[in-house]
Write a protein that holds these residues in place. Structure first.
Motif, mmCIF file in Angstrom:
data_model
loop_
_atom_site.group_PDB
_atom_site.id
_atom_site.type_symbol
_atom_site.label_atom_id
_atom_site.label_comp_id
_atom_site.label_asym_id
_atom_site.label_seq_id
_atom_site.Cartn_x
_atom_site.Cartn_y
_atom_site.Cartn_z
ATOM 1 N N ILE A 208 33.956 -16.958 -8.959
ATOM 2 C CA ILE A 208 34.821 -18.132 -8.925
ATOM 3 C C ILE A 208 35.435 -18.350 -10.301
ATOM 4 C CG2 ILE A 208 34.891 -20.628 -8.541
ATOM 5 C CD1 ILE A 208 32.480 -20.299 -6.711
ATOM 6 N N LYS A 209 36.720 -18.567 -10.318
ATOM 7 C CA LYS A 209 37.415 -18.857 -11.577
ATOM 8 C C LYS A 209 37.327 -20.348 -11.900
ATOM 9 C CE LYS A 209 39.012 -14.639 -12.107
ATOM 10 N NZ LYS A 209 38.558 -13.776 -13.222
ATOM 11 N N MET A 210 37.393 -20.639 -13.180
ATOM 12 C CA MET A 210 37.322 -22.029 -13.623
ATOM 13 C C MET A 210 38.522 -22.841 -13.117
ATOM 14 S SD MET A 210 36.941 -23.458 -17.507
ATOM 15 C CE MET A 210 37.047 -25.211 -17.848
ATOM 16 N N ALA A 211 39.668 -22.188 -12.997
ATOM 17 C CA ALA A 211 40.871 -22.846 -12.466
ATOM 18 C C ALA A 211 41.639 -21.832 -11.635
ATOM 19 C CB ALA A 211 41.734 -23.391 -13.595
ATOM 20 N N ASP A 212 42.488 -22.327 -10.779
ATOM 21 C CA ASP A 212 43.275 -21.481 -9.883
ATOM 22 C C ASP A 212 44.030 -20.430 -10.695
ATOM 23 O OD1 ASP A 212 45.063 -20.377 -8.078
ATOM 24 O OD2 ASP A 212 45.447 -22.275 -7.059
ATOM 25 N N PRO A 213 43.756 -19.121 -10.471
ATOM 26 C CA PRO A 213 44.432 -18.086 -11.254
ATOM 27 C C PRO A 213 45.931 -18.009 -11.000
ATOM 28 C CG PRO A 213 43.080 -17.119 -9.510
ATOM 29 C CD PRO A 213 42.744 -18.572 -9.562
ATOM 30 N N ARG A 214 46.392 -18.643 -9.930
ATOM 31 C CA ARG A 214 47.839 -18.707 -9.696
ATOM 32 C C ARG A 214 48.506 -19.681 -10.656
ATOM 33 N NH1 ARG A 214 47.304 -20.039 -3.414
ATOM 34 N NH2 ARG A 214 45.760 -21.398 -4.419
ATOM 35 N N ILE A 215 47.701 -20.591 -11.230
ATOM 36 C CA ILE A 215 48.206 -21.557 -12.205
ATOM 37 C C ILE A 215 47.833 -21.137 -13.619
ATOM 38 C CG2 ILE A 215 48.108 -23.971 -12.955
ATOM 39 C CD1 ILE A 215 47.450 -24.710 -10.045
ATOM 40 N N ILE A 216 46.585 -20.696 -13.784
ATOM 41 C CA ILE A 216 46.081 -20.284 -15.098
ATOM 42 C C ILE A 216 45.858 -18.780 -15.085
ATOM 43 C CG2 ILE A 216 44.270 -20.570 -16.825
ATOM 44 C CD1 ILE A 216 45.892 -23.100 -16.340
ATOM 45 N N ASP A 217 46.762 -18.056 -15.695
ATOM 46 C CA ASP A 217 46.607 -16.608 -15.783
ATOM 47 C C ASP A 217 45.382 -16.275 -16.629
ATOM 48 O OD1 ASP A 217 47.317 -13.940 -15.361
ATOM 49 O OD2 ASP A 217 48.406 -13.849 -17.264
ATOM 50 N N GLN A 218 44.585 -15.330 -16.141
ATOM 51 C CA GLN A 218 43.367 -14.922 -16.851
ATOM 52 C C GLN A 218 42.386 -16.091 -17.011
ATOM 53 O OE1 GLN A 218 42.856 -11.630 -17.629
ATOM 54 N NE2 GLN A 218 44.817 -11.324 -16.607
ATOM 55 N N SER A 219 42.291 -16.915 -15.993
ATOM 56 C CA SER A 219 41.326 -18.013 -16.028
ATOM 57 C C SER A 219 39.910 -17.481 -16.194
ATOM 58 C CB SER A 219 41.410 -18.827 -14.731
ATOM 59 O OG SER A 219 40.397 -19.800 -14.666
ATOM 60 N N ARG A 220 39.108 -18.179 -16.972
ATOM 61 C CA ARG A 220 37.725 -17.769 -17.183
ATOM 62 C C ARG A 220 36.928 -17.811 -15.895
ATOM 63 N NH1 ARG A 220 35.706 -21.522 -22.057
ATOM 64 N NH2 ARG A 220 33.760 -21.204 -20.915
ATOM 65 N N LYS A 221 36.012 -16.861 -15.761
ATOM 66 C CA LYS A 221 35.119 -16.848 -14.610
ATOM 67 C C LYS A 221 33.943 -17.782 -14.875
ATOM 68 C CE LYS A 221 32.507 -13.224 -14.034
ATOM 69 N NZ LYS A 221 31.126 -13.800 -14.147
ATOM 70 N N ILE A 222 33.506 -18.452 -13.820
ATOM 71 C CA ILE A 222 32.298 -19.268 -13.916
ATOM 72 C C ILE A 222 31.105 -18.353 -13.672
ATOM 73 C CG2 ILE A 222 31.047 -21.249 -12.984
ATOM 74 C CD1 ILE A 222 33.745 -22.282 -11.902
ATOM 75 N N ASN A 223 30.260 -18.203 -14.660
ATOM 76 C CA ASN A 223 29.103 -17.311 -14.513
ATOM 77 C C ASN A 223 27.999 -17.950 -13.680
ATOM 78 O OD1 ASN A 223 30.177 -15.180 -16.129
ATOM 79 N ND2 ASN A 223 29.662 -16.347 -17.961
ATOM 80 N N ASN A 278 21.642 -24.029 -22.051
ATOM 81 C CA ASN A 278 22.395 -23.321 -23.093
ATOM 82 C C ASN A 278 23.593 -22.550 -22.549
ATOM 83 O OD1 ASN A 278 20.785 -21.453 -21.774
ATOM 84 N ND2 ASN A 278 20.539 -20.159 -23.585
ATOM 85 N N THR A 279 23.707 -22.464 -21.218
ATOM 86 C CA THR A 279 24.851 -21.756 -20.628
ATOM 87 C C THR A 279 25.866 -22.723 -20.011
ATOM 88 O OG1 THR A 279 23.821 -21.508 -18.441
ATOM 89 C CG2 THR A 279 23.382 -19.781 -20.085
ATOM 90 N N ALA A 280 25.536 -24.007 -19.964
ATOM 91 C CA ALA A 280 26.409 -24.979 -19.292
ATOM 92 C C ALA A 280 27.654 -25.260 -20.126
ATOM 93 C CB ALA A 280 25.639 -26.273 -19.044
ATOM 94 N N ASN A 281 28.819 -25.252 -19.460
ATOM 95 C CA ASN A 281 30.076 -25.601 -20.103
ATOM 96 C C ASN A 281 30.338 -27.096 -19.937
ATOM 97 O OD1 ASN A 281 30.739 -22.923 -20.874
ATOM 98 N ND2 ASN A 281 31.419 -22.506 -18.784
ATOM 99 N N LEU A 282 31.182 -27.647 -20.816
ATOM 100 C CA LEU A 282 31.549 -29.052 -20.673
ATOM 101 C C LEU A 282 32.209 -29.298 -19.327
ATOM 102 C CD1 LEU A 282 32.953 -30.041 -24.184
ATOM 103 C CD2 LEU A 282 30.765 -30.690 -23.157
ATOM 104 N N ILE A 283 33.061 -28.351 -18.914
ATOM 105 C CA ILE A 283 33.677 -28.417 -17.597
ATOM 106 C C ILE A 283 33.350 -27.135 -16.856
ATOM 107 C CG2 ILE A 283 35.866 -28.368 -16.351
ATOM 108 C CD1 ILE A 283 37.010 -30.242 -18.340
ATOM 109 N N THR A 284 32.825 -27.274 -15.643
ATOM 110 C CA THR A 284 32.501 -26.095 -14.841
ATOM 111 C C THR A 284 33.756 -25.553 -14.162
ATOM 112 O OG1 THR A 284 30.277 -26.915 -14.444
ATOM 113 C CG2 THR A 284 31.106 -25.222 -12.939
ATOM 114 N N GLY A 285 34.510 -26.432 -13.523
ATOM 115 C CA GLY A 285 35.699 -25.972 -12.820
ATOM 116 C C GLY A 285 36.704 -27.090 -12.602
ATOM 117 N N ILE A 286 37.934 -26.686 -12.344
ATOM 118 C CA ILE A 286 39.026 -27.620 -12.064
ATOM 119 C C ILE A 286 39.666 -27.196 -10.748
ATOM 120 C CG2 ILE A 286 41.150 -28.667 -12.937
ATOM 121 C CD1 ILE A 286 40.372 -27.339 -15.693
#
Length: 442
Positions: A208-223, A278-286
């Motif tokens: 799962i990407k952090m944000a829609d890859p159609r909007i955010i090119d190369q969006s980070r993957k949620i590990n 230690n792996t949690a991001n401030l925002i997981t996904g949008i």
């Protein structure tokens, strides 16, 4: 033991079948396989499920559906022959063809999964187990107790099985469909019934990407993310995983791995009960959805006027529209619905509210998008929400409403449709890419 579910793109043609076999045979723990109906491929632009729906539409309109059925039949025979299988799929096709004239919607639309699973079981050398033998529904509620007992007797004879997803049966034995994307639910339920160690959901994306890859090119993957975060993101529009598939595995704390059939060597996304701190991001996904309307009602001290609120809800209910609603102040209340759900009723609703309720005003906002920021850090770090509001304010994006639910893991912004992509981009660029700086600031 692992339960592996493969989506429509993973079983679209014989080449995809071979990828599935390599994955399944690559780990002896993969003993239960669930498949969707054959999906789109380079040579087949339409999913089998959509073709079956087309057959139903043609049948009900009194038009010739045989060309569409023949195309489906040729597709499954072609997969069988390309793989050199011996299963007599023509026999199943003849039975289905004979049933079309009187078939229920649920029976007809479920046949794509049935046929795909028949071929996959033969290809893998696993036992085919029709979902109707143990997936039992009581109305819309799944009967775990009865289903578990039925499955127990089946797996006692065979430890390696293939099950068609998307359907079961009711207590009368009639086919019962799940929502679209229901094979995810089938796989999740099967993992629950079998007390699996892991539920693998194989699709055409590497997690799962952090944000829609159609909007955010190369969006980070949620590990990693939690069950609750996945459920909220699924509800808000990500299409990788069906929202209702979360609870069956969550109930037994069975991890979910979302993986790519076309690139099995790549890491995917792991869904767990609790993400390591230690792996949690401030925002997981949008995530988000477009095309909402908001009806706002205003009356002095409205929160104390239960008589008026009762009348308002009675009016809303009369129009048979599904609204989400929230108090937006002491004097105001808002109703939110998808534009398509309100259709041409919205003006009639507003007129009824104005004429039949003692309100000071009724306001309508159209073409609204909902953008959700999801993270279990929102409750632990309240300042994150303020930072996001600052980011949007500095970008001159008008916020029509803000919703933060009691779970404290989802913050929803209402913005104009025209600002939808911009809102997601601004949040992603300023939070995801500046995480270290923001952590220090809050």
């Amino acid at each position: 033991m692992k339960v592996a579910k493969f989506g429509g793109s993973s079983v679209a043609d014989s080449d995809q079948f071979k990828k599935v076999k390599a994955i399944v045979m690559g780990n002896a723990d993969r003993k239960a396989v669930v498949v969707s109906a054959a999906g789109r491929s380079e040579n087949e632009p339409v999913k089998v499920t959509d073709l079956l729906i087309k057959i139903e539409q043609l049948r009900d309109a009194g038009q010739d559906y045989l060309p569409v059925f023949n195309h489906i039949a040729e597709r499954f025979v072609s997969i069988r022959d390309d793989l050199g299988l011996n299963v007599a799929i023509e026999d199943d096709l003849r039975v289905i063809k004979s049933q079309i004239a009187q078939a229920s919607h649920d029976y007809l639309v479920s046949r794509g999964e049935f046929l795909t699973a028949k071929l996959m079981a033969d290809f893998l050398g696993f036992r085919f187990v029709d979902a109707k033998r143990f997936m039992i529904f009581n109305d819309d509620q799944f009967d775990y107790s009865k289903s578990r007992n039925l499955l127990k007797s089946i797996v006692a004879d065979s430890s390696r099985i293939v099950v068609p997803g998307f359907y079961g049966v009711d207590e009368s034995g009639r086919t019962h469909l799940m929502p679209r994307g229901g094979s995810d639910i089938s796989g999740s339920i099967l993992a629950n019934l079998l007390d699996a160690d892991l539920y693998e959901n194989w699709t055409d994306v590497s997690g799962i990407k952090m944000a829609d890859p159609r909007i955010i090119d190369q969006s980070r993957k949620i590990n990693e993310l939690t069950y609750e975060e996945l459920q909220e993101l699924s509800y808000m529009g990500i299409s990788v995983f069906q929202e209702e598939a979360v609870q069956p595995v969550r109930a037994k704390r069975i991890p979910i791995a979302i993986l790519n059939t076309n690139h099995p060597e790549e890491d995917g996304t792991l869904v767990v009960d609790q993400v390591r701190e230690n792996t949690a991001n401030l925002i997981t996904g949008i995530a988000g959805k477009k095309d909402y309307v908001i009806i706002s009602i205003n009356k002095y001290q409205l929160s104390k006027r239960l008589d008026i609120l009762s009348k308002v809800f009675s009016i809303i209910q009369r129009f048979d529209v599904s609204f989400d609603y929230l108090p937006s102040g002491t004097d105001s209340f808002s109703f939110i619905a998808k534009r398509a759900a309100v259709s041409n009723k919205v003006q009639a609703i507003i007129s009824a509210l104005e004429e039949e309720s003692d309100l000071d005003s009724v306001q309508l906002e159209k073409d609204i998008s909902l953008v959700a920021v999801v993270s279990d850090q929102l409750g632990k770090r309240p300042a994150v929400a303020g930072k996001i509001l600052d980011i949007l304010d500095n970008s001159q994006i008008k916020i029509h409403l803000v919703i933060q639910e009691s779970s404290d893991i989802k913050l929803v912004f209402g913005v104009a449709n025209k600002d939808y992509e911009k809102t997601i981009e601004k949040i992603y660029r300023n939070v995801s890419l500046n995480e270290k700086k923001l952590r220090m600031a809050i």
